[in-house]
Design a protein around this motif. Sequence first.
Motif, PDB file in Angstrom:
ATOM      1  N   GLY A  35       0.824  -1.205   0.000  1.00 25.75           N
ATOM      2  CA  GLY A  35       0.000   0.000   0.000  1.00 25.75           C
ATOM      3  C   GLY A  35       0.857   1.254   0.000  1.00 25.75           C
ATOM      4  O   GLY A  35       0.539   2.244  -0.667  1.00 25.75           O
ATOM      5  N   PHE A  36       1.953   1.209   0.741  1.00 25.56           N
ATOM      6  CA  PHE A  36       2.885   2.334   0.755  1.00 25.56           C
ATOM      7  C   PHE A  36       3.518   2.521  -0.624  1.00 25.56           C
ATOM      8  O   PHE A  36       3.595   3.638  -1.140  1.00 25.56           O
ATOM      9  N   VAL A  37       3.934   1.412  -1.217  1.00 23.75           N
ATOM     10  CA  VAL A  37       4.595   1.472  -2.522  1.00 23.75           C
ATOM     11  C   VAL A  37       3.657   2.005  -3.599  1.00 23.75           C
ATOM     12  O   VAL A  37       4.042   2.826  -4.428  1.00 23.75           O
ATOM     13  N   ILE A  38       2.408   1.554  -3.590  1.00 25.83           N
ATOM     14  CA  ILE A  38       1.472   1.998  -4.625  1.00 25.83           C
ATOM     15  C   ILE A  38       1.121   3.471  -4.461  1.00 25.83           C
ATOM     16  O   ILE A  38       0.938   4.193  -5.435  1.00 25.83           O
ATOM     17  N   ALA A  39       1.042   3.944  -3.223  1.00 31.69           N
ATOM     18  CA  ALA A  39       0.561   5.304  -2.980  1.00 31.69           C
ATOM     19  C   ALA A  39       1.671   6.346  -2.944  1.00 31.69           C
ATOM     20  O   ALA A  39       1.402   7.539  -3.139  1.00 31.69           O
ATOM     21  N   ARG A  40       2.885   5.940  -2.730  1.00 28.23           N
ATOM     22  CA  ARG A  40       3.986   6.896  -2.550  1.00 28.23           C
ATOM     23  C   ARG A  40       4.152   7.883  -3.697  1.00 28.23           C
ATOM     24  O   ARG A  40       4.288   9.081  -3.466  1.00 28.23           O
ATOM     25  N   PRO A  41       4.142   7.461  -4.962  1.00 28.57           N
ATOM     26  CA  PRO A  41       4.368   8.441  -6.028  1.00 28.57           C
ATOM     27  C   PRO A  41       3.148   9.299  -6.364  1.00 28.57           C
ATOM     28  O   PRO A  41       3.259  10.215  -7.172  1.00 28.57           O
ATOM     29  N   LEU A  42       2.013   9.024  -5.759  1.00 24.20           N
ATOM     30  CA  LEU A  42       0.803   9.756  -6.104  1.00 24.20           C
ATOM     31  C   LEU A  42       0.755  11.113  -5.413  1.00 24.20           C
ATOM     32  O   LEU A  42       1.382  11.328  -4.381  1.00 24.20           O
ATOM     33  N   SER A  43      -0.041  12.005  -5.973  1.00 27.75           N
ATOM     34  CA  SER A  43      -0.175  13.328  -5.365  1.00 27.75           C
ATOM     35  C   SER A  43      -1.401  13.423  -4.453  1.00 27.75           C
ATOM     36  O   SER A  43      -1.555  14.399  -3.750  1.00 27.75           O
ATOM     37  N   GLY A  44      -2.251  12.430  -4.462  1.00 22.79           N
ATOM     38  CA  GLY A  44      -3.435  12.445  -3.606  1.00 22.79           C
ATOM     39  C   GLY A  44      -4.135  11.102  -3.608  1.00 22.79           C
ATOM     40  O   GLY A  44      -3.754  10.186  -4.336  1.00 22.79           O
ATOM     41  N   ARG A  45      -5.158  10.981  -2.778  1.00 27.00           N
ATOM     42  CA  ARG A  45      -5.975   9.769  -2.647  1.00 27.00           C
ATOM     43  C   ARG A  45      -5.135   8.539  -2.317  1.00 27.00           C
ATOM     44  O   ARG A  45      -5.351   7.445  -2.831  1.00 27.00           O
ATOM     45  N   HIS A  46      -4.193   8.729  -1.419  1.00 29.97           N
ATOM     46  CA  HIS A  46      -3.267   7.666  -1.043  1.00 29.97           C
ATOM     47  C   HIS A  46      -3.974   6.502  -0.369  1.00 29.97           C
ATOM     48  O   HIS A  46      -3.757   5.337  -0.726  1.00 29.97           O
TER      49      HIS A  46
END
Length: 131
Positions: free
Chosen positions: A54-65
């Motif tokens: 979950g950390f890996v998938i959300a890390r590069p995003l700018s929102g909705r982590h």
Amino acid sequence: MQVEPVRWLRVLLMGLAAEVALMIIVIPFALLGGERLLDIAVGPVTLIVFALFGFVIARPLSGRHVLHGALMGAAGVLIYNALILSATSLPGAPPLDVARTFSPLYLLSHALKLVGGGIGGWLASRKRRPD
């Protein structure tokens, strides 16, 4: 401010990768200690693995982590159930053991996939904030 779109391909691929990683990690528990050790290990290992993914998938995003992490956990649940149902439909396969497949422990582990993915997304949202 523009809302981050859901990255569905990323969600599905990371859900699959997390499920494969989980299986690779818990198989030795089953081989070394049998079903009892597997039952003890599956909950904490599930939470940790899905929090990491979950950390890996959300890390590069700018929102909705958190959303991306939780959706990745849901994808893991769907992939696991699809694998179980397809494996039991193969010729010569043993019938589906509903009591074991949908036992409280396995239902809890599926819930932990959602929670772990959400926690990983939340941790990713706390990354470098502008001062």
